[in-house]
Design an enzyme around this catalytic site. Sequence first.
Site, PDB file in Angstrom:
ATOM      1  N   GLN A   1      -2.546   2.427  10.240  1.00 53.17           N
ATOM      2  CA  GLN A   1      -1.264   2.477   9.525  1.00 53.17           C
ATOM      3  C   GLN A   1      -0.229   3.324  10.265  1.00 53.17           C
ATOM      4  O   GLN A   1       0.969   3.065  10.161  1.00 53.17           O
ATOM      5  CB  GLN A   1      -1.462   3.032   8.104  1.00 53.17           C
ATOM      6  CG  GLN A   1      -2.233   2.118   7.175  1.00 53.17           C
ATOM      7  CD  GLN A   1      -3.707   2.482   7.101  1.00 53.17           C
ATOM      8  OE1 GLN A   1      -4.293   2.972   8.079  1.00 53.17           O
ATOM      9  NE2 GLN A   1      -4.322   2.266   5.948  1.00 53.17           N
TER      10      GLN A   1
ATOM     11  N   ASN B   1      -5.737  12.092   0.425  1.00 51.92           N
ATOM     12  CA  ASN B   1      -4.825  11.313   1.265  1.00 51.92           C
ATOM     13  C   ASN B   1      -5.685  10.520   2.250  1.00 51.92           C
ATOM     14  O   ASN B   1      -6.918  10.608   2.243  1.00 51.92           O
ATOM     15  CB  ASN B   1      -3.841  12.234   1.988  1.00 51.92           C
ATOM     16  CG  ASN B   1      -2.703  11.461   2.644  1.00 51.92           C
ATOM     17  OD1 ASN B   1      -2.052  10.631   1.999  1.00 51.92           O
ATOM     18  ND2 ASN B   1      -2.451  11.702   3.909  1.00 51.92           N
ATOM     19  N   LYS B   2      -5.049   9.723   3.076  1.00 53.44           N
ATOM     20  CA  LYS B   2      -5.764   8.849   4.008  1.00 53.44           C
ATOM     21  C   LYS B   2      -6.843   9.604   4.770  1.00 53.44           C
ATOM     22  O   LYS B   2      -6.656  10.750   5.170  1.00 53.44           O
ATOM     23  CB  LYS B   2      -4.771   8.215   4.987  1.00 53.44           C
ATOM     24  CG  LYS B   2      -5.371   7.233   5.962  1.00 53.44           C
ATOM     25  CD  LYS B   2      -6.140   6.116   5.260  1.00 53.44           C
ATOM     26  CE  LYS B   2      -5.293   5.353   4.269  1.00 53.44           C
ATOM     27  NZ  LYS B   2      -6.080   4.413   3.451  1.00 53.44           N
TER      28      LYS B   2
ATOM     29  N   ARG C   1       0.852  -1.188   0.000  1.00 54.19           N
ATOM     30  CA  ARG C   1       0.000   0.000   0.000  1.00 54.19           C
ATOM     31  C   ARG C   1       0.882   1.231   0.000  1.00 54.19           C
ATOM     32  O   ARG C   1       2.090   1.146   0.153  1.00 54.19           O
ATOM     33  CB  ARG C   1      -1.002   0.010   1.162  1.00 54.19           C
ATOM     34  CG  ARG C   1      -0.669  -0.695   2.415  1.00 54.19           C
ATOM     35  CD  ARG C   1       0.192   0.057   3.423  1.00 54.19           C
ATOM     36  NE  ARG C   1      -0.014   1.469   3.528  1.00 54.19           N
ATOM     37  CZ  ARG C   1       0.976   2.329   3.734  1.00 54.19           C
ATOM     38  NH1 ARG C   1       2.241   1.905   3.850  1.00 54.19           N
ATOM     39  NH2 ARG C   1       0.750   3.612   3.833  1.00 54.19           N
ATOM     40  N   GLY C   2       0.236   2.382  -0.230  1.00 56.84           N
ATOM     41  CA  GLY C   2       0.978   3.611  -0.476  1.00 56.84           C
ATOM     42  C   GLY C   2       1.026   3.834  -1.975  1.00 56.84           C
ATOM     43  O   GLY C   2       1.398   2.922  -2.726  1.00 56.84           O
ATOM     44  N   ALA C   3       0.651   5.025  -2.428  1.00 51.61           N
ATOM     45  CA  ALA C   3       0.495   5.260  -3.865  1.00 51.61           C
ATOM     46  C   ALA C   3       1.730   4.884  -4.695  1.00 51.61           C
ATOM     47  O   ALA C   3       1.618   4.154  -5.683  1.00 51.61           O
ATOM     48  CB  ALA C   3       0.100   6.720  -4.110  1.00 51.61           C
TER      49      ALA C   3
ATOM     50  N   ASP D   1      -2.124  10.660  -2.129  1.00 52.16           N
ATOM     51  CA  ASP D   1      -2.433   9.570  -3.052  1.00 52.16           C
ATOM     52  C   ASP D   1      -2.827  10.076  -4.438  1.00 52.16           C
ATOM     53  O   ASP D   1      -2.663   9.352  -5.424  1.00 52.16           O
ATOM     54  CB  ASP D   1      -3.547   8.699  -2.481  1.00 52.16           C
ATOM     55  CG  ASP D   1      -3.029   7.801  -1.365  1.00 52.16           C
ATOM     56  OD1 ASP D   1      -2.699   6.648  -1.653  1.00 52.16           O
ATOM     57  OD2 ASP D   1      -2.912   8.279  -0.221  1.00 52.16           O
TER      58      ASP D   1
ATOM     59  N   ARG E   1      -7.373  -0.732  -7.067  1.00 53.73           N
ATOM     60  CA  ARG E   1      -7.665   0.390  -6.168  1.00 53.73           C
ATOM     61  C   ARG E   1      -7.848   1.637  -7.027  1.00 53.73           C
ATOM     62  O   ARG E   1      -6.998   1.934  -7.868  1.00 53.73           O
ATOM     63  CB  ARG E   1      -6.563   0.604  -5.129  1.00 53.73           C
ATOM     64  CG  ARG E   1      -6.420  -0.568  -4.151  1.00 53.73           C
ATOM     65  CD  ARG E   1      -5.644  -0.180  -2.914  1.00 53.73           C
ATOM     66  NE  ARG E   1      -6.415   0.683  -2.035  1.00 53.73           N
ATOM     67  CZ  ARG E   1      -5.905   1.266  -0.951  1.00 53.73           C
ATOM     68  NH1 ARG E   1      -4.628   1.090  -0.635  1.00 53.73           N
ATOM     69  NH2 ARG E   1      -6.665   2.014  -0.172  1.00 53.73           N
TER      70      ARG E   1
END
Length: 341
Positions: A192, A243-244, A44-46, A233, A87
């Site tokens: 996270q 973003n998150k 995970r993470g763009a 992201d 995603r």
Amino acid sequence: MNAIRWQGDSLALLDQTKLPVEEVWEDYTDYRKVADAIRRLVVRGAPAIGIAAAYAVCLAAMELQCQDTAQFRAGMARAAKELAASRPTAVNLFWALDRMTLALSAGGGGPEAIPALVREAEAIHREDISMNRKIGKYGAELVPEGARILTHCNAGAIATGGFGTALGVVRAAHAAGGVEMVYCDETRPLLQGARLTAWELMRDGIPATLITDSMAASLMAQGKIDMVFLGCDRMARNGDFANKIGTYGVAVLAAYHGIPFYTVLPSSTIDMSIPDGKHIVIEERDPAEVTHFAGVQTAPEGIRVCNPAFDVTPHKLLTGIVTEKGVIHPPFGERLLELFG
């Protein structure tokens, strides 16, 4: 520190769902399983999602290499479509797939393109690490000695090709002696910040304190936070960014308390095709992520759940944008067009 390793004919991923309790590496030879790993947040993470998808395209080509050209191209199109569906929010995924599609075409369009595909995936990986290190250098110049930094979610080495974006800034600033403390929001619902960011910082010997998301306002009011650095992201061309989930709230708190608020990202995360944040697709995830924790039910059966993975922060709440080309200040739209348009 890294979470992605290409092994010539397979892809190894650090399973981030098992951190910080276990460090488990899984090997993949099937692009479908890589797509599933992206969906399940194993990776995970763009930036990391884009890199993993690029290597997954190589795995698809290796699987299809005994097919004739027409069958090979049809199979590659199916693989790209499945990976793109894994995603929807992180633009790096689509950016990487576009690059791999161009590499496939330039390499001949058939099985003979496999070496070119591998070279392109490896280039995407190397370039991301290089961008992260440049980002760290520019961002560290913003950090005064003795800074107390708040971050949200995980924008570290394991969310990228290596080194990290927001945590890359923290790493570089710490190496220069500029960091007194990093406060990590736990980042509900999947933690996270608690599971990944705190783990990275402790491994690197960087002073860190874990807080619940709801504690950030109190710490800001007490004067314990000097600045905020967090990831991204997808950014629209006016500077609005996804973003998150919870990032928007942190931005509002920082603005109220007069605290500098920066998002940190490589150019591969900027989507110049969309004018503003209203055009960013927000992923809605499984309700069980909210109603259960570590397999234990924590909410009444049948309760309705809203679980967007991301929120969009308006560019007006940003102090600056840290990129591999330097720190961008308002007017963001003009500067983004100048540098990346």
